[in-house]
Design an enzyme around this catalytic site. Structure first.
Site, mmCIF file in Angstrom:
data_model
loop_
_atom_site.group_PDB
_atom_site.id
_atom_site.type_symbol
_atom_site.label_atom_id
_atom_site.label_comp_id
_atom_site.label_asym_id
_atom_site.label_seq_id
_atom_site.Cartn_x
_atom_site.Cartn_y
_atom_site.Cartn_z
ATOM 1 N N GLU A 189 -6.117 15.340 13.330
ATOM 2 C CA GLU A 189 -5.099 14.817 14.278
ATOM 3 C C GLU A 189 -4.830 16.496 14.536
ATOM 4 O O GLU A 189 -4.678 16.645 14.247
ATOM 5 C CB GLU A 189 -4.528 13.574 13.355
ATOM 6 C CG GLU A 189 -5.819 12.284 13.155
ATOM 7 C CD GLU A 189 -4.187 11.688 12.920
ATOM 8 O OE1 GLU A 189 -3.426 11.300 12.479
ATOM 9 O OE2 GLU A 189 -5.016 10.900 12.819
ATOM 10 N N HIS A 249 1.117 7.285 13.052
ATOM 11 C CA HIS A 249 0.710 8.589 11.660
ATOM 12 C C HIS A 249 1.908 8.920 11.701
ATOM 13 O O HIS A 249 2.408 10.002 12.873
ATOM 14 C CB HIS A 249 -0.318 8.827 12.076
ATOM 15 C CG HIS A 249 -1.589 8.384 11.565
ATOM 16 N ND1 HIS A 249 -2.874 8.692 11.977
ATOM 17 C CD2 HIS A 249 -1.896 7.193 11.722
ATOM 18 C CE1 HIS A 249 -3.626 8.014 11.592
ATOM 19 N NE2 HIS A 249 -3.140 6.437 11.266
ATOM 20 N N TYR A 287 -14.598 4.365 11.371
ATOM 21 C CA TYR A 287 -14.597 2.586 10.992
ATOM 22 C C TYR A 287 -15.864 3.345 12.787
ATOM 23 O O TYR A 287 -17.010 3.176 12.852
ATOM 24 C CB TYR A 287 -13.874 0.898 11.434
ATOM 25 C CG TYR A 287 -13.230 1.682 10.849
ATOM 26 C CD1 TYR A 287 -13.027 1.445 9.281
ATOM 27 C CD2 TYR A 287 -12.461 0.349 10.718
ATOM 28 C CE1 TYR A 287 -12.238 1.701 8.369
ATOM 29 C CE2 TYR A 287 -11.209 0.099 10.692
ATOM 30 C CZ TYR A 287 -10.680 0.796 8.569
ATOM 31 O OH TYR A 287 -9.916 0.025 7.922
ATOM 32 N N THR A 335 -1.152 -10.477 -5.955
ATOM 33 C CA THR A 335 -1.217 -11.338 -6.000
ATOM 34 C C THR A 335 0.017 -11.623 -4.540
ATOM 35 O O THR A 335 0.300 -12.753 -3.774
ATOM 36 C CB THR A 335 0.699 -12.131 -6.950
ATOM 37 O OG1 THR A 335 0.806 -10.719 -6.661
ATOM 38 C CG2 THR A 335 -1.090 -12.177 -8.402
ATOM 39 N N GLY A 336 -0.041 -10.244 -3.549
ATOM 40 C CA GLY A 336 0.247 -10.262 -2.400
ATOM 41 C C GLY A 336 -0.438 -10.628 -1.611
ATOM 42 O O GLY A 336 -1.406 -10.550 -1.604
ATOM 43 N N ILE A 396 -2.926 2.073 -0.264
ATOM 44 C CA ILE A 396 -3.195 1.832 0.660
ATOM 45 C C ILE A 396 -1.594 1.838 2.137
ATOM 46 O O ILE A 396 -2.545 1.766 2.998
ATOM 47 C CB ILE A 396 -3.792 0.460 0.897
ATOM 48 C CG1 ILE A 396 -5.021 0.116 0.297
ATOM 49 C CG2 ILE A 396 -3.653 -0.319 2.493
ATOM 50 C CD1 ILE A 396 -6.297 1.222 0.449
#
Lengths: 402, 301
Positions: free
Chosen positions: B220, B258, B170, B17-18, B100
């Site tokens: 990384e 990060h 991606y 609902t956010g 996430i």
């Protein structure tokens, strides 16, 4: 978030960790009253407060040597402090531009204990996160007062580590293990066990990223003292520590980084001349890498985040152009979810608004990319298009070095 | 096959609902993923509607799982409450929790990870793009998308991709798709120093997955997770692997977005990691534009 030594020591005291008595001063007019409150029998230490290591060996831009100095008398302490305040200190960690000293910390000089071989009786103690085990680790060494990286490299057997189970917290036997590893017996052993426990409580309760005491000292009177203190906090946890947030010193941070954070941008200045504007931290880091791969030099790290808006792009351009070294800009956007045309519109507006004269290469990929490219082409601006990261990087390096 | 999730995996969304959770729940539904439940404490009984689909909202993860058969959760809960959300998945014995959320305090994650030991739930993330097992439809429609990755860039196929970074994943996926090479599953393990699933964990799963024929591993600076995985690959991995390490130009001691990407020890610089990759027989991409090609140099597909 980092804090100053004098702030770290004030927190240590709150948690019961012994430190030399000291007073931090921002104004020269307060120097005399500060040193007057300290016992100068054993001399005083005068310590420049900046967020960088290597202060003792640092040199001020006017040639004055040493950001941390011993003064045998109050008069000498005042003299040192006057030379340091407002002066710019360059250390191995500040970069050549150095940092302006805006606070002086006077402390009573500790009466150093000696080891049988004549060396000062100094130790190393730190608490930080061990990523490999996802647990806090206490790191201790009998070799204090020197660079711990060098000790770890040359004599790894002199580094002792204890991992703490977060479900149980630090146990007394673990604090004893540290005290035994450092060779303490009797009264000093007890002091060390108590100090390790208190320091761990501080680390855990205040969401520290790192707590480092180097050196931890045994005085001639047999007291264990934290002579220096380096503390950093987990930025993600600051929301539950308003008292820590209050210690933030914006003078120690890059003005452009602060400005960037207001717009949700992550910006770090570097010393090259090709600015970059990228979405995503990993892509931003590798955009810097690819600029260097093709012979260029990145001027910054700038991550506009996963869902960049027009406003963010505009703010990012202004921040980038605030760096006088910048000779060209590379925009690299992989718009997975966000609309490339929104980004393109933002770029066109920003270029017009800032009257950009520098070469600009834009690589757009992803959602609605054709419309985005059309917007750039129709703008009438000289924006060079890059087809891939490599193509874009090659082009901007070519334009800047021409 | 694929790893961790497949077409038809039943997914619940914590924080549906956010704004953020709702937006990506819609995108997952559009992609054809089976979003079967939402969880927002206090909003149980309400319904999340999108594209003619009605997704019931529950007060607890346990209720949602029991009543809808969801086995995986996508967590979009704000940072102060995210570790709690993760542990609620553990309590409900889900197969997988995908966090996430960016910005969870390290101490919360240290505690949560410890509490997950010996439990059946696997955690991916936090601070990650999630994972995608592409579908067989147009632009990979019909796959299982959990998190925030763009679905349409994928293509069903045989390359496994694992990375800490979202956009860099991606980039690799798109390079593969443009060269006609599809993916089995793409996993973003997240950029935080304390995460649930490591590079090595994912590499092992790919190694055992019959559909995965080749692997791209993106790393990384900072930590030794990539090195640990590379050494295992040299000893045990039956499949060709290409790798890339971001951060060669990153200055020491600075956090690059990060939290994990801070240079500390001897083996966590880009140069050190790249050297170890090469020693372990991994085909190293010279630049981020070269990731798919680096794989195709050692795998003909």
């Amino acid at each position: 978030m980092n804090i100053h030594e004098h702030q770290a020591k004030a927190l240590f005291e709150k948690f019961g960790v012994a430190v030399p008595k000291g007073i931090a001063v921002q104004k020269a007019s307060d120097f005399e009253s500060a040193v007057g409150q300290l016992d100068a029998k054993g001399g005083l230490m005068v310590k420049s407060q900046i967020h960088a290591g290597g202060r003792g060996k640092g040199v001020f831009t006017d040639g004055f040597k040493g950001g941390v100095k011993f003064a045998p008398t109050r008069e000498k302490a005042l003299e040192h402090a006057k030379a340091m305040l407002g002066n710019t200190l360059v250390t191995a960690q500040t970069g050549p531009e150095g940092r302006k000293v805006q606070t002086i910390y006077f402390t009573e000089a500790a009466n150093l204990g000696k080891r049988p071989d004549g060396r000062d009786d100094e130790y190393y103690l730190a608490i930080l996160l061990d990523r490999a085990t996802s647990r806090p680790v206490i790191v201790a060494s009998t070799e204090g007062g020197v660079e711990i990286e060098k000790v770890a490299h040359d004599t790894p057997e002199r580094i002792f580590k204890v991992h703490v189970d977060p479900a149980a917290g630090l146990q007394a036997y673990q604090a004893r293990q540290v005290a035994f590893a450092l060779g303490f017996t009797g009264e000093l052993h007890k002091q060390c066990v108590a100090l390790v426990s208190k320091l761990y409580a501080f680390f855990w309760e205040k969401d520290c990223s790192m707590v480092e005491v180097n050196p931890l000292l045994v005085t001639a009177e047999g007291r264990l003292l934290a002579l220096d203190a380096k503390v950093s906090f987990d930025d993600n946890a600051l929301f539950r520590h308003p008292d820590v947030v209050a210690l933030r010193d914006l003078n120690e941070e890059d003005a452009k980084e602060i400005e960037a954070s207001k717009f949700g941008l992550s910006y770090i200045a570097l010393d090259g001349n090709i600015a970059c504007l990228v979405n995503g931290a990993g892509l931003a880091m590798s955009t810097m890498d690819i600029i260097q791969h093709f012979g260029g030099s990145p001027a910054n790290f700038l991550d506009v985040g996963g869902g960049a808006s027009k406003e963010q792009v505009a703010a990012a351009f202004k921040i980038i152009l605030g760096d006088p070294n910048v000779k060209g800009i590379l925009v690299n956007i992989f718009g997975g979810i966000m609309d490339c045309n929104v980004i393109a519109t933002g770029i066109v507006e920003a270029v017009k608004e800032t009257g950009l004269k520098l070469p600009l290469v834009v690589r757009l990929e992803g959602n609605n990319v054709e419309a985005g490219k059309a917007t750039l082409a129709a703008s009438g601006l000289t924006i060079v298009s890059g087809d891939s990261m490599a193509d874009a990087a090659r082009k901007i390096v070519g334009l800047v070095t021409k | 096959m694929s790893i961790l999730v497949k077409e038809g995996t039943r997914v619940l969304v914590q924080g549906i609902t956010g704004d953020f959770g709702a937006r990506h729940a819609r995108l997952s539904i559009d992609y054809g993923s089976q979003v079967v439940a939402g969880v927002t404490p206090g909003k149980g009984g309400q319904v999340f509607e999108h594209g003619g689909k009605k997704v019931p909202i529950f007060n607890t993860v346990a209720d949602a799982a029991r009543q809808t058969g969801a086995t995986v959760s996508a967590i979009f809960v704000p940072p102060p409450f995210a570790a709690d959300a993760i542990l609620e998945c553990v309590d409900a014995d889900l197969d997988l929790a995908v966090a996430i959320t960016e910005g969870i305090p390290v101490r919360d994650m240290v505690r949560a990870k410890r509490a997950m030991q010996g439990r059946r739930t696997r955690l991916i993330g936090p601070n990650c793009p999630g994972l995608v097992t592409p579908g067989r439809g147009d632009k990979s429609h019909g796959g299982c998308r959990i998190g925030i990755a763009p679905g349409y860039i994928h293509r069903r196929g045989n390359v496994g991709v694992v990375s800490r970074s979202g956009t860099l994943t991606y980039e690799a996926v798109w390079q593969l798709t443009c060269r006609g090479k599809g993916q089995s599953t793409c996993v973003g393990i997240g950029g935080d120093p304390v995460n649930g699933t490591s590079h090595l964990d994912v590499i092992k799963l790919f190694n055992d997955d019959p559909e995965t024929e080749a692997i791209i591993m993106i790393g990384e600076i900072g930590g030794n997770a990539e090195v640990e995985a590379a050494r295992w690959i040299k000893q045990h991995c039956k499949k060709p692997v290409a790798g890339f390490i971001a951060g060669a130009t990153a200055p020491a001691g600075r956090r690059m977005g990060h939290a994990g990407a801070v240079i500390g020890g001897a083996e966590d610089t880009a140069a050190a990691k790249i050297k170890i990759f090469k020693e372990c027989g991994i085909s190293v991409a010279e630049t981020p534009s070269d990731m798919a090609d680096a794989l195709l140099r050692v795998w003909k597909g």
